[in-house]
Design an enzyme around this catalytic site. Structure first.
Site, mmCIF file in Angstrom:
data_model
loop_
_atom_site.group_PDB
_atom_site.id
_atom_site.type_symbol
_atom_site.label_atom_id
_atom_site.label_comp_id
_atom_site.label_asym_id
_atom_site.label_seq_id
_atom_site.Cartn_x
_atom_site.Cartn_y
_atom_site.Cartn_z
ATOM 1 C CG ASP A 155 -1.880 -1.175 1.225
ATOM 2 O OD1 ASP A 155 -2.317 -1.576 0.138
ATOM 3 O OD2 ASP A 155 -2.144 -1.721 2.312
ATOM 4 C CE LYS A 184 2.579 -2.240 -4.583
ATOM 5 N NZ LYS A 184 2.370 -2.137 -3.129
ATOM 6 N N GLY A 209 -4.519 -4.345 -3.680
ATOM 7 C CA GLY A 209 -5.606 -3.391 -3.896
ATOM 8 C C GLY A 209 -5.019 -2.049 -4.226
ATOM 9 C CG HIS A 210 -3.750 -1.399 -7.669
ATOM 10 N ND1 HIS A 210 -3.346 -2.666 -7.297
ATOM 11 C CD2 HIS A 210 -4.180 -1.495 -8.930
ATOM 12 C CE1 HIS A 210 -3.530 -3.478 -8.302
ATOM 13 N NE2 HIS A 210 -4.046 -2.811 -9.301
ATOM 14 C CD GLN A 230 0.579 -9.014 -2.793
ATOM 15 O OE1 GLN A 230 1.166 -9.665 -3.633
ATOM 16 N NE2 GLN A 230 -0.671 -8.666 -2.921
HETATM 17 P P1 IMO Z 1 -0.837 -4.119 -2.285
HETATM 18 O O1 IMO Z 1 -0.515 -4.635 -3.645
HETATM 19 C C1 IMO Z 1 -0.839 -4.572 2.031
HETATM 20 C C2 IMO Z 1 -0.887 -8.677 3.632
HETATM 21 C C3 IMO Z 1 -2.114 -9.105 4.398
HETATM 22 C C4 IMO Z 1 -1.506 -10.082 5.383
HETATM 23 C C5 IMO Z 1 -0.433 -10.785 4.562
HETATM 24 C C6 IMO Z 1 -0.862 -12.117 3.978
HETATM 25 O O2 IMO Z 1 -2.098 -3.365 -2.195
HETATM 26 O O3 IMO Z 1 0.335 -3.390 -1.690
HETATM 27 P P2 IMO Z 1 -2.464 -12.750 1.952
HETATM 28 O O4 IMO Z 1 -3.928 -12.462 1.751
HETATM 29 O O5 IMO Z 1 -1.593 -12.180 0.892
HETATM 30 O O6 IMO Z 1 -2.188 -14.191 2.221
HETATM 31 O O7 IMO Z 1 -2.120 -11.981 3.336
HETATM 32 O O8 IMO Z 1 -0.107 -9.872 3.512
HETATM 33 N N1 IMO Z 1 -1.118 -8.158 2.269
HETATM 34 C C7 IMO Z 1 -1.065 -6.861 1.930
HETATM 35 N N2 IMO Z 1 -0.871 -5.757 2.691
HETATM 36 N N3 IMO Z 1 -0.961 -4.441 0.694
HETATM 37 C C8 IMO Z 1 -1.135 -5.533 -0.084
HETATM 38 O O9 IMO Z 1 -1.134 -5.458 -1.416
HETATM 39 C C9 IMO Z 1 -1.244 -6.814 0.530
HETATM 40 N N4 IMO Z 1 -1.430 -8.077 0.074
HETATM 41 C C10 IMO Z 1 -1.333 -8.887 1.148
HETATM 42 O O10 IMO Z 1 -2.726 -8.019 5.051
HETATM 43 O O11 IMO Z 1 -0.849 -9.392 6.424
HETATM 44 MG MG MG Z 2 -3.013 -1.650 -1.812
#
Ligand code: IMO
Ligand code: MG
Length: 430
Positions: free
Chosen positions: A13, A16, A42-43, A223
């Site tokens: 988050d 990006k 999620g973006h 992520q």
């Molecule tokens: P973006 O692309 C922030 C976190 C989840 C959890 C851990 C594992 O928006 O940056 P999962 O569902 O992947 O098995 O969860 O990773 N997590 C994220 N945190 N931004 C994300 O994506 C995330 N995708 C997974 O909150 O701690």
């Molecule tokens: Mg996000």
């Protein structure tokens, strides 16, 4: 010309999408590919020209680009239903999707409803409950299904067998309530599969040819480094490789294809889900937390785009940033939300940690050690001025310039882009 990767340097988050948007629209990147993760990402995509504000998850952020080709690559996991929802949302905004502008890798793995149910029944890290972990688990133990399955005449039988195995597993977990009606699920899948089938292809060969032809290519990270399955704060991580090398691998690109790596860092940084957070704001900083969190549902506020959960908020951590630099080899740094720091008297930046009474300058390898670390901060003078929408570095208050230069000097990587607001245009290019 090589490929450019946009990678999260913290816990996700970071914003990006802001730089992805800039590169697609201003630097005319032709192809944009996702190589890891699924709809856990999620973006929020804002496209003022179309009047669009959408939360996208697996759909590459280039989908609103004129003539951009969007790839969902080999290393991703795809839930057909969620993906069709995203296709609908994007089409409702006037984007015409075709096999020419949206390509899904036949090697990507399929997330089923039962993967989500197993995630819900077994999660220990505060996952997004999208079935990401169980899908990658099935991939690793070789019982998973790839999108290619849907081109087989007997796909319903093959997918039905996996549903059935998952139902048995849920019963063993004492969660019979989470078992699915297989016929019903297959019927639902039929509809979603029909919608995605035209887009499924061999994206690796496509990308390889395009790269050889000199097409511009961007790797869109999902992520982040500290959520990477190999290099993050295991087990509080996601299940895919979210670093520059991992994303290249996930698209089937050789490491040499990537010539520019943009590391994205948010000021202040956030984390959602469980796991260590060394620079987390303390209780006495509760007012600051509220100021930085914003209001749920409003642009730029710190609530998850996928889950709506409140994000934890902390100071910029340069020990972590240096670690991310080691793993990813950033050529550029992009900072987001500099505008949120206006009006804070003294800005803390972690430059080392204390671990069991000893000052350390490198990120410990084990999560249990990271959990015992406390941050040692440099305190930089803040500024009062509202800098929202500033687009020239020299127009920033001198303390804001110094703050950016401090980060740059510590990491020895140029900060080439700085976000100064929630709108796409709120951006400084250096
Ligand atoms: P973006 O692309 C922030 C976190 C989840 C959890 C851990 C594992 O928006 O940056 P999962 O569902 O992947 O098995 O969860 O990773 N997590 C994220 N945190 N931004 C994300 O994506 C995330 N995708 C997974 O909150 O701690
Ligand atoms: Mg996000």
């Amino acid at each position: 010309m090589g490929a450019v990767a946009v990678v999260g340097g913290q816990y996700g988050d970071e914003g990006k999408g802001k730089f992805v948007h800039y590169l697609v629209h201003e630097e005319n990147i032709k192809i944009i590919g996702r190589g890891n993760g699924g709809c856990n990402a999620g973006h929020n995509v804002y496209d003022p020209e179309r009047g669009v504000a959408l939360a996208l998850h697996l759909m590459p952020s280039g989908i609103f680009g004129k003539d951009t080709v969007n790839i969902v690559g080999d290393g991703t996991v795809i839930n057909p239903h969620n993906f069709v929802e995203e296709m609908d949302a994007v089409e409702a905004c006037g984007v015409e999707l075709s096999p020419n502008n949206l390509k899904l890798s036949s090697r990507a793995h399929v997330t089923l409803q039962t993967h989500r149910n197993i995630d819900g029944a077994t999660d220990k890290v505060g996952s997004t409950a999208q079935g990401i972990g169980p899908t990658y688990r099935d991939k690793a133990v070789r019982s998973g299904l790839r999108l290619e399955v849907f081109s087989r005449p007997d796909w319903q039988q093959v997918v039905g067998a996996l549903f059935s195995a998952h139902n048995d597993e849920l019963a063993l977990l004492n969660r019979k309530d989470l078992r699915v009606d297989i016929d019903e699920e297959l019927k639902k899948l039929e509809k979603s599969v029909a919608r995605i089938i035209p887009h499924i292809c061999d994206t690796l060969t496509y990308l390889s040819n395009e790269l050889a032809n000199g097409s511009s290519l961007m790797l869109e990270g999902a992520q982040a480094t500290m959520l990477d399955i190999n290099h993050g704060t295991y087990p509080f991580v996601t299940s895919s490789s979210a670093t520059a090398g991992g994303i290249a691998m996930g698209l089937g690109l050789p490491p040499t294809a990537v010539t520019r790596v943009i590391g994205v860092f948010k000021l202040p940084m956030t984390r959602v889900g469980k796991g260590p957070f060394t620079t987390l704001l303390t209780d006495v900083e509760a007012d600051l937390h509220d100021k930085l969190a914003g209001i749920k549902g409003e642009k730029g506020s710190e609530f998850g785009a996928t889950t709506g959960r409140a994000r934890s908020i902390g100071w910029m951590d340069l020990v972590m940033a240096k670690y991310a630099q080691r793993v990813n080899g950033f050529t550029d740094i992009g900072l987001t939300k500099l505008d949120m720091l206006s009006g804070i008297n003294s800005l803390k930046v972690a430059t080392s940690y204390m671990l069991d009474g000893i000052e350390i300058f490198d990120m410990p390898a084990d999560t249990s050690s990271i959990e015992r670390c406390t941050a040692v901060y440099a305190e930089l003078a803040g500024w009062e001025e509202d800098i929202s929408g500033v687009s020239n570095f020299s127009d920033l208050p001198i303390n804001a310039q110094k703050y950016v230069q401090f980060i740059e000097d510590y990491l020895m990587v140029p900060v080439t882009m700085i976000g100064t607001g929630a709108n796409n245009a709120d951006l400084i290019k250096r």
